[in-house]
Scaffold this active site. Sequence first.
Site: not given
Length: 281
Positions: A34-35, A57, A98-99, A122, A147, A59, A10
């Site tokens: 594979d998650l 993730a 993440t934010d 998400y 970001w 995303t 990624g």
Amino acid sequence: MRILITGANGQLGCDLLRTLASHELVLMDLPAFDLTKPSCEKQVASVQPDLVIHAAAYTDVDGAEHQPALAMAVNAQGTEWVARGAARAKARLIYISTDYVFDGAKRTPYLENDPPNPLSAYGKSKLEGESRGLAHCPNALVVRTSWLYGTHGKNFVKTMMRLAMEQPELRVVADQRGCPTNAADLAQALAQMLRVNIRGIVHATGTGDCTWYELAFAIVSAMGRQTPIHPITTAEAGRRAARPSYSVLANCVLRQSGIALPHWRDSLIKFVKNTAASTAA
């Protein structure tokens, strides 16, 4: 140090490979890892890593509104299995978050201990991933960033660079504010975190903040182009998932450890020029 990186193919994973090349790296990604399958716990534990950087993730922020169960399966249940595997190996776990775990109601930078309240499927799945990572691995660290952009994969910066070349004008959201973060800078910060014993939650973003519109303007300017950019509202953009209007993160815990990321504008200019040069070559 033996470091297992999930999501190795990624955007962040590719920069981690370069930054951590002096370590013994074990790389995991789809389809072998594979998650959504319980076997990923055994895969993590069997490697006997000293550290697991869990960057894999789901995303797709808008896609998660269509597939909330899949987002939760990957980002929450999958993270639990990774955390359990890390705990079995007595490894440290770093989970990339993440934010978007915040709702944007605040108008000063979010601190690590501010209560989260995600607006989207998400964001909810990533917050649940934080909880499960911390609950199931005693030596866990949640690293929230925002970001993110880099040389690998799709991201806002590369998209704006392409559109600035292809379209006569651009329309960009001007009522969302956050912190652009270069994946290479984040990888460097993560490498520095290996030398300090931080647990819990840290924020790690580029210094400073801006709107998407301001970011687009900086991108086009760094390209030396005059493509007109028109500000629009989030409502006019018509995206399916709700996004926080303000998701600026304060890197307080990281700064206390002597770790700082460059200003977003400095990193952006360097990235745009390097990307343009490699494209031209």
